[in-house]
Design an enzyme around this catalytic site. Structure first.
Site, PDB file in Angstrom:
ATOM      1  N   ASP A 159     -24.403  73.699  44.802  1.00 54.03           N
ATOM      2  CA  ASP A 159     -24.675  74.787  45.262  1.00 54.03           C
ATOM      3  C   ASP A 159     -25.867  74.072  46.520  1.00 54.03           C
ATOM      4  O   ASP A 159     -26.492  73.270  45.970  1.00 54.03           O
ATOM      5  CB  ASP A 159     -25.620  75.623  44.247  1.00 54.03           C
ATOM      6  N   ASP A 191     -22.465  72.109  37.323  1.00 57.32           N
ATOM      7  CA  ASP A 191     -23.037  72.862  38.115  1.00 57.32           C
ATOM      8  C   ASP A 191     -24.338  72.232  39.003  1.00 57.32           C
ATOM      9  O   ASP A 191     -25.199  71.878  38.066  1.00 57.32           O
ATOM     10  CB  ASP A 191     -23.457  74.280  37.761  1.00 57.32           C
ATOM     11  N   ASP A 216     -27.224  71.505  41.816  1.00 57.13           N
ATOM     12  CA  ASP A 216     -27.903  72.056  43.166  1.00 57.13           C
ATOM     13  C   ASP A 216     -28.654  71.025  43.961  1.00 57.13           C
ATOM     14  O   ASP A 216     -29.032  69.825  43.529  1.00 57.13           O
ATOM     15  CB  ASP A 216     -28.967  72.853  42.595  1.00 57.13           C
ATOM     16  N   ASN A 243     -25.341  84.682  47.971  1.00 61.85           N
ATOM     17  CA  ASN A 243     -26.889  85.033  48.600  1.00 61.85           C
ATOM     18  C   ASN A 243     -27.660  84.105  48.783  1.00 61.85           C
ATOM     19  O   ASN A 243     -28.383  83.864  49.968  1.00 61.85           O
ATOM     20  CB  ASN A 243     -27.396  86.123  47.933  1.00 61.85           C
TER      21      ASN A 243
HETATM   22 MG   LIG Z   1     -26.103  76.127  40.705  1.00 64.50          MG
END
Ligand SMILES: [Mg+2]
Length: 333
Positions: free
Chosen positions: A137, A81, A83, A123
């Site tokens: 993300d 994951d 960002d 969101n």
């Molecule tokens: Mg993330």
């Protein structure tokens, strides 16, 4: 008492990213940035152009290898994951930002089909999912002279500063604290994999708890155990069940919206972890001590120690020392 420092260090090696993996994730981010920049140049040349700033655990060196997940086609996936903040920075006198929805739609359009799979509108960000399971993300920010605002689709513009958080952590961290954060994340990963309905705090929240309650020690097992003890007592004693964000918006309680179930699940998980760490500490046999942690808390990425007693070792040592002290001294002749 079996000191499991060596085992913890090996555990850290098993859950840490190799430099090859770091490189490939960084490359994936780089390609995505390139694509977004090009889309804006081609389609929105008169608008503010996006800038980027990496954020999250990748910038803090606390990313862990996730346990592989098997998808519906039986393929093994690694759900890293990442960002990457997208910034629109004010240029002119007038407030030149577009609406939250417009920005989300543009970023969505700019990355669509980048990976052959459809991106997800969340969101807080646009999520780009890759075939091997990792995702990036993309939270969207507007920056003016006074502040940085996150474009949140349901809550509106929110003051936020991810870079400030990274600096806060990097200013406090030691290499041991980095490892402790990784141990906690690997614990969360194992516990949630074994129990689908368990939702422990996010990696971000665990990072704050570990940093605020960090206990430094030469041995990682003691440092980790006492950090967990501090966290448990902070959450159950005077401070209460809270996790306060240390940077903008500082003081926000990240646990404020936890359901009663989520709260009690976390508290019982953390006391089970502490209980097993104490049991492992009291167990003299290295193999048995490490097995307590393998079975209930960390899974097989945590190594099994040697099948011998720390007591045996101590006894041998005492015997050796004792022999030396009782050796008759050549008094008198
Ligand atoms: Mg993330």
């Amino acid at each position: 008492m079996a000191v499991l420092h060596k085992e913890f260090i090996e555990f850290n090696k098993n859950i840490s990213l190799t430099s090859k993996r770091k490189e490939s994730l960084k490359n994936s981010r780089k390609e995505l940035r390139k694509k977004i920049r090009k889309w804006f140049k081609d389609n929105k040349p008169d608008e503010l152009q996006p800038k980027f700033n990496g954020q999250g655990s990748y910038s803090m060196n606390t990313v862990i290898n996730p346990l592989p997940v098997t998808d519906s086609q039986g393929k093994q996936k690694l759900m890293y994951d990442l960002d990457d903040g997208v910034y629109f920075i004010k240029k002119n006198e007038q407030n030149d930002h577009r609406s939250i929805n417009t920005l989300h739609n543009w970023i969505f359009d700019s990355v669509d089909n980048h990976t052959g799979q459809s991106s997800i509108k969340k969101n807080t960000c646009i999520r780009v999912v890759f075939a091997d399971g990792h995702h990036i993300d993309l939270p969207i920010y507007y920056k003016n002279e006074e502040s940085i605002l996150l474009a949140h689709r349901s809550k509106g513009w929110l003051e936020s500063d991810p870079k400030e958080f990274t600096e806060w952590f990097n200013g406090k961290k030691t290499t041991q604290l980095e490892r402790i954060v990784r141990y906690l994340k690997a614990w969360k990963n194992f516990r949630e994999t074994n129990n689908n309905s368990l939702k422990l705090p996010s990696g971000f929240e665990l990072t704050i708890l570990a940093t605020e309650n960090y206990f430094e020690d030469d041995n990682d097992d003691r440092a980790f155990r006492e950090t967990i003890r501090n966290i448990e007592s902070q959450l159950t004693n005077t401070f209460g069940f809270k996790c306060l964000r240390p940077t903008t918006p500082a003081g926000e309680d990240l646990f404020a919206n936890y359901s009663d179930t989520r709260k009690s699940n976390f508290l019982s998980s953390i006391s089970s972890l502490l209980n097993d760490l104490d049991r492992a500490d009291e167990e003299p046999n290295f193999r048995k001590a490490s097995n307590i942690l393998v079975k209930n808390q960390f899974g097989s990425r945590y190594p099994l120690g040697e099948d011998n007693d720390s007591d045996t070792k101590n006894k041998e040592l005492i015997k050796a020392l004792g022999m030396a002290t009782v050796t008759p001294k050549p008094y008198g002749y």
